[in-house]
Design a protein around this motif. Structure first.
Motif, short mmCIF file in Angstrom:
data_model
loop_
_atom_site.label_atom_id
_atom_site.label_comp_id
_atom_site.label_asym_id
_atom_site.label_seq_id
_atom_site.Cartn_x
_atom_site.Cartn_y
_atom_site.Cartn_z
N TRP A 36 0.83 -1.20 0.00
CA TRP A 36 0.00 0.00 0.00
C TRP A 36 0.87 1.25 0.00
CZ3 TRP A 36 -5.25 -0.41 -0.35
CH2 TRP A 36 -5.79 -1.68 -0.11
N ARG A 38 0.25 5.71 -0.12
CA ARG A 38 -0.77 6.73 0.11
C ARG A 38 -0.29 8.08 -0.41
NH1 ARG A 38 -0.59 7.30 6.77
NH2 ARG A 38 1.45 8.37 6.89
N ARG A 45 3.31 10.71 -3.31
CA ARG A 45 2.89 9.38 -2.91
C ARG A 45 4.01 8.73 -2.12
NH1 ARG A 45 -0.14 5.66 -7.29
NH2 ARG A 45 -1.21 7.67 -7.47
N ASP A 89 -3.00 10.73 8.81
CA ASP A 89 -3.13 9.54 7.98
C ASP A 89 -4.12 9.75 6.85
OD1 ASP A 89 -2.98 7.62 11.01
OD2 ASP A 89 -1.36 7.90 9.54
N ALA A 91 -5.55 10.42 3.51
CA ALA A 91 -4.93 10.33 2.20
C ALA A 91 -5.76 9.39 1.32
CB ALA A 91 -3.50 9.79 2.31
N TYR A 93 -5.38 5.99 -0.46
CA TYR A 93 -4.54 4.81 -0.31
C TYR A 93 -4.64 3.96 -1.57
CZ TYR A 93 -3.62 5.86 4.57
OH TYR A 93 -3.20 6.46 5.73
N GLY A 116 -7.37 3.39 -6.02
CA GLY A 116 -7.25 4.24 -4.84
C GLY A 116 -8.54 4.28 -4.04
N GLN A 118 -10.23 6.41 -0.54
CA GLN A 118 -10.04 7.55 0.35
C GLN A 118 -10.16 7.14 1.81
OE1 GLN A 118 -9.42 11.00 -0.43
NE2 GLN A 118 -9.08 11.11 1.79
#
Length: 123
Positions: A36, A38, A45, A89, A91, A93, A116, A118
């Motif tokens: 993963w 983010r 990123r 945190d 972002a 992902y 992605g 959210q």
């Protein structure tokens, strides 16, 4: 065609938990790594966590002790359990995979991304 399909994510209060999942589908030879990344607004990123064939993992310092990555044995799926979430945190992902498949008579590795999901953490 290879696809990475993500699920999970959403809105949670600080201190809460969420779990993200990612499933690989399509014609593949092997999944060599799943992880993963983010991307927060205005930022680059970044890697969050990755798991490799054989079981080794890498967790970014920013989430170490709070996030856990796991891959189901024999299945091309990976989960990210996120605990004690913080506003930073927040972002999008992205699931990422280094995947081998047959191409032009040979096995070649390619880099694939999900669409992605959210994650928003409110203070």
């Amino acid at each position: 065609q290879v696809q990475l399909v993500e699920s999970g994510g959403g809105l949670v209060q600080a201190g809460g938990s969420l779990e993200l999942s990612c499933a690989v589908s399509g014609s593949i030879y092997a999944v060599n790594a799943l992880g993963w990344h983010r991307q927060a607004p205005g930022k680059e990123r970044e890697l969050v966590a990755v798991t490799f064939t054989g079981g080794s993992t890498h967790i970014a310092d920013a989430v170490k002790g709070r996030f856990t990555i796991s891959r189901k044995n024999g299945k091309n799926t990976v989960s990210l359990q996120m605990n004690n979430l913080r506003p930073e945190d927040t972002a999008v992902y992205y699931c990422n995979g280094q995947i081998s498949r047959w191409s032009n008579g040979d096995i070649q590795e390619y880099d694939y991304w999900g669409q992605g999901t959210q994650v928003t953490v409110s203070s």
